[in-house]
Design a protein around this motif. Structure first.
Motif, PDB file in Angstrom:
ATOM      1  N   CYS A 144      -5.035  -6.680  -5.771  1.00 58.14           N
ATOM      2  CA  CYS A 144      -3.739  -7.402  -5.387  1.00 58.14           C
ATOM      3  C   CYS A 144      -3.815  -8.930  -5.724  1.00 58.14           C
ATOM      4  O   CYS A 144      -3.013  -9.506  -6.064  1.00 58.14           O
ATOM      5  CB  CYS A 144      -3.372  -7.298  -4.002  1.00 58.14           C
ATOM      6  N   GLU A 181      -7.570  -5.217  -1.747  1.00 62.21           N
ATOM      7  CA  GLU A 181      -7.206  -6.661  -1.745  1.00 62.21           C
ATOM      8  C   GLU A 181      -7.384  -7.387  -2.859  1.00 62.21           C
ATOM      9  O   GLU A 181      -6.899  -8.160  -3.160  1.00 62.21           O
ATOM     10  CB  GLU A 181      -7.641  -7.059  -0.429  1.00 62.21           C
ATOM     11  N   THR A 237       1.311  -9.234  -3.031  1.00 54.44           N
ATOM     12  CA  THR A 237       0.705  -9.097  -1.735  1.00 54.44           C
ATOM     13  C   THR A 237       0.516  -7.492  -1.509  1.00 54.44           C
ATOM     14  O   THR A 237       1.260  -6.624  -2.242  1.00 54.44           O
ATOM     15  CB  THR A 237       1.659  -9.442  -0.753  1.00 54.44           C
TER      16      THR A 237
END
Length: 325
Positions: A20, A17, A26
């Motif tokens: 990203c 995460e 995403t």
């Protein structure tokens, strides 16, 4: 980035995460689950046709599950007509088994490299392999990134009077890694040799090592003990006790790229009065129950290094020599 899909395995979703977020994209939709009999199931929930796919899956405490999950993800993306599949493995599992340790032993790291190739991987990005020659196990390109610049920056910004520090290798095998960091920081370095007790010793203490030689001067200095991973506490504690109690060092900081912390390793190092700080990157997920009550641990984020490698890989740009071997 256009025409890029990033997927995460279950080993280290937090790191994925963060990657990203830095790339401004995403996370790709992917359903990972286990059947009642323990088998892993993967379902890619978006189109990946002609896309560059990056699968982030590090080693973890459940190494075999992480590996199998990665292999199935690669195979699923291959079947989904992905243009290129890159396995991003911050910590490469089985990296300590990169050579035969007995006559009938297996070179497991080479076998894992073969499995990744058969599954359909096109490229591998990893960080600080235990042995750099492991890149030769692959028939596909491998980017072995260095965490050294991140560690050097942390030392410069965090360690008081860091120019008066000494970088120490706790075993002869780590000398090259230590001298490289010492050259970057323009510091002196020292070496500790250890005499590992044989199994047949009646009074053997598990994980115990007897220090025999310290080559270098550490008196009244901050000592930076450096290696590629922290797995067991024995050699780290022995090295810290030796440089502090016998060598006269004023402070000891244990630094490694991969914080594996097997068993009670982290707690044992936390309880050691001779160790002042433990510094690792977030290449290997550390469970919250192990972190609980630990005040000496410092974690350096790898997401910037990995996101930059992914971006350059996708756009076909070179990776600077100081980041990759």
């Amino acid at each position: 980035m256009r025409r890029v899909k990033i997927f995460s395995g279950t080993s280290h979703p937090g790191l994925t995460e963060a990657i990203c977020e830095r790339l401004g994209t995403t996370l790709g939709k992917c359903d990972l689950k286990k059947f009642s009999n323990g088998e892993t199931s993967v379902d890619i929930g978006c189109s990946i046709r002609d896309q560059d796919v990056f699968i982030v899956q590090s080693g973890s405490a459940k190494a075999n599950d992480s590996i199998m999950e990665l292999l199935i993800l690669i195979s699923a993306c291959k079947g989904g007509s992905a243009n290129k599949i890159t396995a991003v493995m911050p910590y490469f599992p089985y990296s300590k088994q990169s050579k035969k340790k007995s006559h009938r032993g297996a070179i497991t790291a080479r076998m894992l490299a073969n499995l990744l190739t058969v599954a359909g991987v096109d490229h591998v990005i990893t960080v600080d392999l235990h042995a750099s020659q492991m890149q030769g196990f692959f028939t596909k390109p491998v980017d072995n990134l260095y965490a050294e610049p991140l560690l050097a920056r942390w030392i410069r910004h965090t360690v008081p009077n860091w120019r008066d520090s000494v970088v120490v290798s706790k075993n002869p095998g780590g000398t090259k890694r230590v001298t490289q960091l010492a050259d970057v920081l323009k510091l002196n370095f020292a070496l500790i040799t250890t005499d590992r007790r044989r199994k047949e010793d009646a009074d053997q203490i598990p994980g115990n090592e007897k220090m025999i030689t310290l080559v270098g001067e550490v008196r009244r200095k901050t000592v930076l003990i450096v290696d590629d991973m922290i797995d067991r506490a024995g050699s780290w504690i022995s090295a810290a006790e030796h440089v502090k109690l016998r060598g006269g060092a004023k402070k000891v900081i244990c630094i490694a790229t991969h914080g594996v912390f097997g068993g009670n390793c982290l707690k044992e190092m936390e309880d050691c009065s001779c160790i002042d700080q433990i510094v690792v990157t977030n290449s290997f997920p550390i469970p919250e129950d192990k972190r609980k009550g630990v005040k000496k641990l410092v974690t350096i984020d790898l997401s910037q290094l990995l996101s930059e490698a992914i971006r350059r890989n996708h756009h076909g740009k070179f990776i600077p020599h100081y980041l990759v071997e």
